[in-house]
Design an enzyme around this catalytic site. Structure first.
Site, mmCIF file in Angstrom:
data_model
loop_
_atom_site.group_PDB
_atom_site.id
_atom_site.type_symbol
_atom_site.label_atom_id
_atom_site.label_comp_id
_atom_site.label_asym_id
_atom_site.label_seq_id
_atom_site.Cartn_x
_atom_site.Cartn_y
_atom_site.Cartn_z
ATOM 1 N N CYS A 1 0.864 -1.181 0.000
ATOM 2 C CA CYS A 1 0.000 0.000 0.000
ATOM 3 C C CYS A 1 0.899 1.228 0.000
ATOM 4 O O CYS A 1 1.962 1.218 -0.613
ATOM 5 C CB CYS A 1 -0.965 -0.022 1.184
ATOM 6 S SG CYS A 1 -0.175 0.021 2.810
ATOM 7 N N ALA A 2 0.506 2.282 0.685
ATOM 8 C CA ALA A 2 1.309 3.509 0.729
ATOM 9 C C ALA A 2 2.248 3.534 1.930
ATOM 10 O O ALA A 2 3.352 4.044 1.841
ATOM 11 C CB ALA A 2 0.406 4.736 0.742
#
Length: 115
Positions: free
Chosen positions: A85-86
């Site tokens: 993800c981030a």
């Protein structure tokens, strides 16, 4: 208790907290690339908007909020899967969900930039 022992205990507790919050199962970029090259499924658990703004080539986008209901898209429960993800938080959440559903070979790359 000596200062060295206190520092060691604090570092150890911190490590376990970070590992638990991030969902455990962390994998390095080198190991993630090797697993994907060997056939592991790479899954981006960010939103579709984030995904369309840039993602790792070959990644499948299944937002972490949908991972449970879309788990059948991942294949066999023993298939190697690498999540990202981030920041590592959403991929950690997705990892815990998938493990709860019986997936046994799930790994958390964490943030996309770790690739």
């Amino acid at each position: 208790m000596s200062t060295g022992i206190i520092v060691a205990v604090v570092l150890l507790v911190g490590f376990f907290i970070v590992t638990r919050v991030a969902g455990g199962g962390r994998i390095s970029g080198v190991d993630a690339r090797a697993k994907v090259a060997a056939g592991a499924l790479l899954v981006d658990v960010r939103s579709p908007g984030e995904f369309s703004g840039g993602h790792i080539d070959g990644a499948l986008n299944i937002p972490h909020t949908d991972i449970g209901r879309r788990a059948d898209e991942l294949g066999a429960k023993d298939r190697e899967i690498v999540l990202y993800c981030a920041s590592g938080m959403r991929s950690g959440h997705a990892l815990r969900q998938l493990r709860g559903l019986g997936f046994t070979a799930v790994h958390n790359l964490g943030p996309q930039h770790a690739w």
